[in-house]
Structure formats: structure tokens, C-alpha cells
Design a protein around this motif. Structure first.
Motif, PDB file in Angstrom:
ATOM      1  N   GLY A 196      27.041 -11.321   0.534  1.00 49.73           N
ATOM      2  CA  GLY A 196      26.261 -11.010  -0.653  1.00 49.73           C
ATOM      3  C   GLY A 196      25.288  -9.866  -0.494  1.00 49.73           C
ATOM      4  N   GLY A 197      25.213  -9.309   0.698  1.00 52.69           N
ATOM      5  CA  GLY A 197      24.311  -8.190   0.896  1.00 52.69           C
ATOM      6  C   GLY A 197      24.776  -6.953   0.150  1.00 52.69           C
ATOM      7  N   GLY A 198      23.914  -5.933   0.144  1.00 54.35           N
ATOM      8  CA  GLY A 198      24.265  -4.693  -0.526  1.00 54.35           C
ATOM      9  C   GLY A 198      23.064  -3.796  -0.663  1.00 54.35           C
ATOM     10  N   PHE A 199      23.210  -2.795  -1.517  1.00 54.72           N
ATOM     11  CA  PHE A 199      22.154  -1.841  -1.798  1.00 54.72           C
ATOM     12  C   PHE A 199      21.470  -2.231  -3.112  1.00 54.72           C
ATOM     13  N   VAL A 200      20.159  -2.156  -3.122  1.00 55.11           N
ATOM     14  CA  VAL A 200      19.420  -2.471  -4.332  1.00 55.11           C
ATOM     15  C   VAL A 200      18.143  -1.654  -4.341  1.00 55.11           C
ATOM     16  N   GLN A 201      17.666  -1.315  -5.524  1.00 52.38           N
ATOM     17  CA  GLN A 201      16.407  -0.584  -5.628  1.00 52.38           C
ATOM     18  C   GLN A 201      15.238  -1.543  -5.493  1.00 52.38           C
ATOM     19  N   ALA A 202      14.130  -1.010  -5.049  1.00 51.58           N
ATOM     20  CA  ALA A 202      12.923  -1.822  -4.940  1.00 51.58           C
ATOM     21  C   ALA A 202      12.614  -2.472  -6.291  1.00 51.58           C
ATOM     22  N   GLY A 203      12.250  -3.736  -6.232  1.00 50.70           N
ATOM     23  CA  GLY A 203      11.989  -4.498  -7.439  1.00 50.70           C
ATOM     24  C   GLY A 203      13.190  -5.272  -7.940  1.00 50.70           C
ATOM     25  N   GLY A 204      14.338  -4.981  -7.369  1.00 51.40           N
ATOM     26  CA  GLY A 204      15.557  -5.657  -7.781  1.00 51.40           C
ATOM     27  C   GLY A 204      15.761  -6.980  -7.080  1.00 51.40           C
ATOM     28  N   SER A 205      16.934  -7.574  -7.321  1.00 54.92           N
ATOM     29  CA  SER A 205      17.256  -8.896  -6.774  1.00 54.92           C
ATOM     30  C   SER A 205      18.632  -8.899  -6.129  1.00 54.92           C
ATOM     31  N   LEU A 206      18.793  -9.782  -5.180  1.00 52.92           N
ATOM     32  CA  LEU A 206      20.086 -10.058  -4.561  1.00 52.92           C
ATOM     33  C   LEU A 206      20.159 -11.538  -4.267  1.00 52.92           C
ATOM     34  N   LYS A 207      21.354 -12.071  -4.278  1.00 49.23           N
ATOM     35  CA  LYS A 207      21.553 -13.468  -3.917  1.00 49.23           C
ATOM     36  C   LYS A 207      22.548 -13.525  -2.770  1.00 49.23           C
ATOM     37  N   LEU A 208      22.091 -13.966  -1.634  1.00 46.44           N
ATOM     38  CA  LEU A 208      22.951 -14.120  -0.473  1.00 46.44           C
ATOM     39  C   LEU A 208      23.550 -15.521  -0.455  1.00 46.44           C
ATOM     40  N   SER A 209      24.749 -15.606   0.058  1.00 44.26           N
ATOM     41  CA  SER A 209      25.426 -16.890   0.204  1.00 44.26           C
ATOM     42  C   SER A 209      25.701 -17.156   1.676  1.00 44.26           C
ATOM     43  N   CYS A 210      25.650 -18.412   2.043  1.00 46.38           N
ATOM     44  CA  CYS A 210      26.050 -18.829   3.379  1.00 46.38           C
ATOM     45  C   CYS A 210      27.101 -19.916   3.203  1.00 46.38           C
ATOM     46  N   ALA A 211      28.326 -19.574   3.481  1.00 48.17           N
ATOM     47  CA  ALA A 211      29.413 -20.553   3.430  1.00 48.17           C
ATOM     48  C   ALA A 211      29.400 -21.346   4.730  1.00 48.17           C
ATOM     49  N   THR A 212      29.426 -22.670   4.614  1.00 44.21           N
ATOM     50  CA  THR A 212      29.326 -23.508   5.810  1.00 44.21           C
ATOM     51  C   THR A 212      30.465 -24.512   5.876  1.00 44.21           C
ATOM     52  N   SER A 213      30.779 -24.953   7.079  1.00 47.91           N
ATOM     53  CA  SER A 213      31.772 -26.001   7.265  1.00 47.91           C
ATOM     54  C   SER A 213      31.605 -26.615   8.648  1.00 47.91           C
ATOM     55  N   GLY A 214      32.086 -27.831   8.803  1.00 43.46           N
ATOM     56  CA  GLY A 214      32.108 -28.461  10.112  1.00 43.46           C
ATOM     57  C   GLY A 214      30.886 -29.268  10.482  1.00 43.46           C
ATOM     58  N   PHE A 215      29.979 -29.486   9.518  1.00 42.61           N
ATOM     59  CA  PHE A 215      28.787 -30.278   9.839  1.00 42.61           C
ATOM     60  C   PHE A 215      28.223 -30.848   8.556  1.00 42.61           C
ATOM     61  N   SER A 216      27.216 -31.706   8.695  1.00 43.52           N
ATOM     62  CA  SER A 216      26.575 -32.317   7.540  1.00 43.52           C
ATOM     63  C   SER A 216      25.116 -31.899   7.486  1.00 43.52           C
ATOM     64  N   PHE A 217      24.625 -31.642   6.285  1.00 45.88           N
ATOM     65  CA  PHE A 217      23.206 -31.325   6.118  1.00 45.88           C
ATOM     66  C   PHE A 217      22.333 -32.562   6.324  1.00 45.88           C
TER      67      PHE A 217
END
Length: 123
Positions: A7-28
Motif C-alpha cells: 500500500g505504500g506509494g508517493f503522496v503530497q504532504a497533507g495527504g493520506s495513505l492506507k497500508l495493509s499487512c496481510a497475515t497468516s499462520g498465527f492468531s491475534f
């Protein structure tokens, strides 16, 4: 245990980004998750550390009020919503998990890491 940040990328100051972390193999129920970042020439630092099972949260002072963490209700993905981005938020962002308690706020406390995703904020 597998983790993959995206989900990373380029954005101007003041903007927004949403990163994702895909997980598997364990329990929260057993693991806490952390978001970390590493800027060029700097050490890796904790952005947010969350223990969903115990409801404990930590956000670095530099991101409080701007970043939030959420978890996919029916799945295993975790998100880092980043708002009001600043040039100093530019870094490679990583997600990681740990069984250690209390939830550590430093890199060495985490057992499994995903590959990072680059976030670049232009001023």
C-alpha cells in the motif's frame, strides 16, 4: 507465520495513505502486531504496537492523532491509516508480530517480520 506489507506509494504532504499487512499462520489471540518504519540513515522505529486481544495500543508521539490501526473484521489483515502525512513520515514501513508480553515497543522484541513497503511524502 507470514506477513506482507503493501500500500505504500508517493503522496503530497497533507495527504493520506492506507497500508495493509496481510497475515497468516498465527492468531491475534496469541500475537500482538507492530508497525515500524525506517527512514534512510536512521534506525527502525516503532510507529504503532497493538495487542488486539488485550485492547492495548501504542502510537509514537510523532504520529498520534494522525495514524490509526484497524483490523479486518472477517479476516486477518491489519491496516495502518496514515493521514496528514508529513515529509518526515517518508520511510519504509514494516509490519511485525510478537508473542512477548507486555507488548514491546522496540524492534528486537518482534519475532516475525514482513517485507516493507516504501512511503514517500513530498513537501
Amino acid at each position: 507465520v507470514q506477513l506482507q506489507a503493501s500500500g505504500g506509494g508517493f503522496v503530497q504532504a497533507g495527504g493520506s495513505l492506507k497500508l495493509s499487512c496481510a497475515t497468516s499462520g498465527f492468531s491475534f489471540d496469541e500475537y500482538a502486531i507492530g508497525w515500524f518504519r525506517q527512514a534512510p540513515g536512521k534506525e527502525r522505529e516503532a510507529v504503532s504496537c497493538i495487542d488486539f486481544s488485550r485492547g492495548s495500543t501504542y502510537f509514537a508521539d510523532s504520529v498520534k492523532g494522525r495514524f490509526t490501526v484497524s483490523r479486518e473484521s472477517a479476516g486477518s489483515a491489519v491496516y495502518l491509516q496514515m493521514n496528514s502525512l508529513k515529509s518526515e513520515d517518508t520511510a519504509v514501513y514494516f509490519c511485525a508480530v510478537t508473542r512477548r508480553r507486555p507488548t514491546p515497543m522496540i524492534e528486537m522484541g518482534y519475532e516475525y517480520w514482513g517485507q516493507g513497503t516504501q512511503v514517500t511524502v513530498s513537501s
